[in-house]
Design an enzyme around this catalytic site. Structure first.
Site, mmCIF file in Angstrom:
data_model
loop_
_atom_site.group_PDB
_atom_site.id
_atom_site.type_symbol
_atom_site.label_atom_id
_atom_site.label_comp_id
_atom_site.label_asym_id
_atom_site.label_seq_id
_atom_site.Cartn_x
_atom_site.Cartn_y
_atom_site.Cartn_z
ATOM 1 N N GLU A 1 -10.797 -8.682 -2.782
ATOM 2 C CA GLU A 1 -11.108 -7.450 -3.023
ATOM 3 C C GLU A 1 -9.750 -7.202 -3.598
ATOM 4 O O GLU A 1 -8.816 -6.508 -3.105
ATOM 5 C CB GLU A 1 -11.137 -6.844 -1.607
ATOM 6 C CG GLU A 1 -11.805 -7.420 -0.794
ATOM 7 C CD GLU A 1 -11.865 -6.349 0.970
ATOM 8 O OE1 GLU A 1 -13.015 -6.008 1.290
ATOM 9 O OE2 GLU A 1 -10.640 -7.056 1.545
ATOM 10 N N HIS B 1 -4.455 -8.626 -1.966
ATOM 11 C CA HIS B 1 -4.085 -8.638 -0.289
ATOM 12 C C HIS B 1 -2.176 -9.174 -0.455
ATOM 13 O O HIS B 1 -2.529 -10.190 0.730
ATOM 14 C CB HIS B 1 -5.087 -10.005 0.364
ATOM 15 C CG HIS B 1 -5.822 -8.985 1.021
ATOM 16 N ND1 HIS B 1 -6.605 -7.924 1.874
ATOM 17 C CD2 HIS B 1 -7.467 -8.898 0.298
ATOM 18 C CE1 HIS B 1 -8.118 -7.457 1.536
ATOM 19 N NE2 HIS B 1 -8.705 -8.131 0.903
ATOM 20 N N ASP C 1 -1.674 -11.889 4.437
ATOM 21 C CA ASP C 1 -2.298 -10.929 3.815
ATOM 22 C C ASP C 1 -1.354 -9.679 3.929
ATOM 23 O O ASP C 1 0.068 -9.540 3.154
ATOM 24 C CB ASP C 1 -3.452 -10.514 4.744
ATOM 25 C CG ASP C 1 -4.474 -9.791 4.257
ATOM 26 O OD1 ASP C 1 -4.382 -8.191 3.401
ATOM 27 O OD2 ASP C 1 -5.193 -10.114 4.686
#
Length: 765
Positions: free
Chosen positions: A335, A272, A201
């Site tokens: 995301e 990420h 991440d």
């Protein structure tokens, strides 16, 4: 209690299997998850230390030994393994027998008579789950040194879903190998079979890749924000580091496999990616270096779409495939904010080279490239539901997190689905409104809500519903510095996930589940699991009622057991008064309360003292937020080691409210405030944060009557807090102020990269 009321209560509390039994047969069987079918019979089997465990097949012998280990921890009794036979003496037999071709490999049967127990299955997986059921039957009653009395019964059992999973984020905060093994052990005892391991991440790359050692040397470390990243003795940075070697990963995979758990690794693309881009800036979409992030939220760093980047990702996946033999590899896809792609001339040129029309299609190209590579190596890609925003390879599966809508659409399009919606199965969301909850996201997912989630949408046809592989609970660890917090998040809600994943929908019953839960909590204690106590602790709340008196209300979040209380300073017992309605008490008074189930204390007593001074003071946990923009329960950034203060704050609109504050006779308001880092990346939501304009160099503490009401007082803020990280501010109230007000506290000015937060408020006469 009237007879009709008693019978109704009995029906609510007993699980379905017990209701079907004769009235005098047995107490409710505390099995979680509830089996598919269970028939009680007459008599009991006594499991003793000298009871032989019998298994002719070596695979069954392994299960027998695992069962013995569980019983040893759960009852401090160790049945002996006796090989292939034990004569006519009472014994427990573990048997692998042929079954029909269409039988689930996780199915089993369990027969208990007064003379013999037989656990049988067609596969070691099913036999193991039968052993787990038998272990639960042996640990239903308290461990008082007597033999375990197991009721005679017959169980035929098979799981409802093939994917019964948990996801652990090891990127934000790192867990040791032993801690991972503890979680795997607990999963196995709940008949959960899929461990989704989030390993990369923005805040850390946790997986050793031998071809790219800097990924863990650089990307595996960050400097925590604020005081948490500085050694107070030297003033030097203190990096937060951690990664798993390939040998450790193989050990974890082996350990999981012995417990019939498949490990699904996640390598997140295209977003990420900040830890990877920090290590190798050539992989990024913007020029220049960037640090591994020490902030939470949604970041903007994306992998670029160059062939060299795809070569890097394929190299990584090749090593991942070597370490993880399971069929699925998770490729993330969530995301991925496209700002960097939109702003990069090179990415735009690359899109034209690839013939993709927009950034969503470029993400689709990423997904297809990775899915095709995995398919060529006998693996199957699964990703978060954002991967549906472009055409998806036919074999790719979808994990639906933004609700069930993505999963519903994926199933309609013929893709397999794992349901993991944020609304019900994000266990980093807190379980209760208790002030004793750890840091996290205060939007609540209580035990009932987790239990009531149904993975198969009613909108799907039976053919489409076959694409629902199962469900998964997720824990993101931004606010979990310790493994105890991870356990607090998972347990006991893990039991709700287990029952939904295993038990037929028609047999699920929340009241019955609650009745079976106390025995499960005992098992947690035997295995040293730091489960959440807050759902079972009694809350004590007081409301002033005239001069020198108070109304005290008692409640318990799950509503399990009978609340008993005292007001004389003594600890409650099973003979103490049972709570039925708010207590009208005179000040000062100390109230202690605890819930009892079957005469036993469910959780430790809670206590609260009320006096005149305490009614004029509130901790931040007892204050409301002026709005619900993005409320978080945040931990202080220091000290470097040990316990830290915790604050409730709405980072979109940091404003605290004491509704109906009693200001009659009050001369000033004292506010103890702390200051913590503002360590949030909010992408497109950043503009929603509100600031009141400051009037002085460092801003002010403003007190208002209502969030946007009349200004009551304003005091200047210092440049920084005192040495302990706090400052105490005294705000005199003007003459003629209202006797009662919705006392609103706000700090003016944009003080980022730090923010002021309220710790405690006191009204000074």
């Amino acid at each position: 209690m009237k007879l009709a009321q008693f019978l109704l209560l009995l029906l609510v509390l007993l699980p379905a299997a017990a209701i079907a039994a004769p009235a005098d047969a047995h107490a409710p069987l505390s099995l979680i998850p509830e089996p598919a079918t269970l028939t009680l019979r007459d008599g009991t089997f006594e499991l003793r230390a000298d009871t032989p465990l019998v298994a002719a097949d070596p695979r069954a012998a392994q299960v027998a030994r695992q069962f013995a280990g569980y019983v040893r921890r759960g009852r401090h009794v160790a049945p002996r393994f006796d090989g292939a036979g034990a004569g006519d003496a009472p014994a427990v037999e573990f048997r692998i027998s042929p079954v029909g071709a269409d039988a689930s490999p996780e199915a089993y049967s369990l027969d208990v008579s007064p003379q013999r127990i037989v656990v049988s299955a067609g596969d070691p997986r099913g036999l193991f789950y039968g052993a787990v059921t038998l272990w639960q039957l042996a640990t239903t009653s308290p461990d008082d040194g007597t033999p375990a009395r197991i009721p005679a019964l017959h169980i035929d059992d098979t799981p409802r879903f093939g994917w019964r999973g948990l996801m652990l984020d090891s990127a934000r905060h790192f867990q040791s190998v032993d801690e991972i093994k503890q979680l795997l052990d607990a999963m196995a005892r709940h008949k959960l079979n899929t461990f989704h391991w989030h390993l990369t991440d923005d805040q850390g790359w946790r997986l050793q890749i031998r071809k790219y050692p800097e990924l863990t040397q650089v990307g595996g470390c960050r400097i925590p924000a604020g005081d948490g990243g500085i050694d107070p003795r030297t003033g030097k940075p203190v990096p937060y580091c951690g990664f798993y070697t390939q040998d450790q990963v193989r050990e974890i995979v082996r350990y999981a496999g012995e417990r019939h758990i498949t490990v699904v690794p996640e390598i997140d693309i295209p977003g990420h990616a900040q830890a990877a881009v920090s290590t190798y800036p050539r992989l990024g979409s913007v020029e220049g270096p960037t640090p591994v992030s020490n902030e939470w939220g949604v970041h903007k760093y994306l992998f670029n779409a160059e062939e060299g980047t795809f070569a890097f990702l394929e190299d990584v996946m090749a090593e991942v495939i070597e370490m993880f033999p399971g069929r699925y590899v998770h490729i993330g896809g969530d995301e991925a904010v496209k700002d960097q792609w939109k702003a990069s001339p090179r990415v735009q040129a690359r899109m034209r080279e690839l013939g993709v029309e927009n950034e969503a299609q470029l993400q689709g190209y990423f997904v297809k490239r990775m899915a095709d590579f995995l398919a060529a190596h006998d693996r199957r890609a699964i990703g978060w539901d954002e991967i549906l925003e472009d055409d998806l390879p036919a074999d790719a599966a979808v994990m639906s997190w933004r609700g069930i809508e993505g999963g519903t659409e994926a199933a309609r399009r013929g893709h397999d689905v794992v349901m993991a919606p944020v609304s019900h199965l994000y266990f980093d969301y807190l379980q209760t409104g208790s002030p004793d909850e750890p840091p996290g996201r205060p939007l609540l997912i209580p035990l009932r809500k987790a239990y009531e989630f149904e993975p198969v949408p009613d909108a799907l046809t039976p053919e489409q519903a076959h694409h629902i592989l199962g469900l998964q609970a997720n824990v993101w660890t931004e606010h979990m510095r310790s493994f105890e917090r991870v356990e607090h998040a998972f347990f006991p809600r893990i039991a709700a996930v287990a029952e939904t994943g295993w038990t037929p929908r028609a047999r699920k019953d929340y009241a019955g589940f609650l009745a079976r839960l106390p025995a499960q909590l005992d098992r947690y204690r035997h295995f040293g699991i730091a489960y959440a106590r807050t759902p079972f602790e009694v809350r004590i709340e007081g409301t002033p009622r005239g001069e020198g008196a108070i109304d005290v209300a008692l409640s318990q979040p799950v509503g399990l057991g009978t609340i008993r209380y005292t007001v004389d300073g003594s600890a409650p017992t099973a003979a103490s008064p049972a709570y039925g309605a708010p207590l009208e008490l005179q000040l000062p008074v100390e109230v202690q309360a605890v819930a009892f189930v079957d005469g036993r204390v469910l959780e430790a007593p809670t206590s609260r003292r009320f006096d005149a001074a305490s009614l004029l003071q509130r901790e931040d946990e007892a204050l409301a937020m002026c709005s619900q923009g993005l409320m978080l329960r945040l931990e202080d950034d220091g000290p470097l080691e040990g316990r830290r203060a915790i604050f409730n704050a709405d980072i979109f609109n940091p404003c605290w409210l004491w509704a109906d504050a009693p200001l009659d006779g009050i001369a000033a308001v004292e506010v103890r405030a702390g200051r913590i880092p503002y360590y949030f990346q909010l992408a497109g939501d950043e503009g929603h944060r509100k600031f009141r304009p400051p009037h002085g160099a460092h801003g002010e503490l403003e007190l208002r009557d209502g969030c946007d009401g009349e200004l009551l007082a304003s005091v200047p803020l210092p440049a920084g807090p005192d040495a302990d990280g706090f400052v105490t501010l005294l705000a005199p109230l003007p003459a003629g102020h209202p006797a009662t007000a919705d006392l609103c506290m706000v700090f003016t000015g944009d003080t980022r990269p730090t923010m002021w937060v309220v710790d405690r408020v006191a009204l000074r006469p």
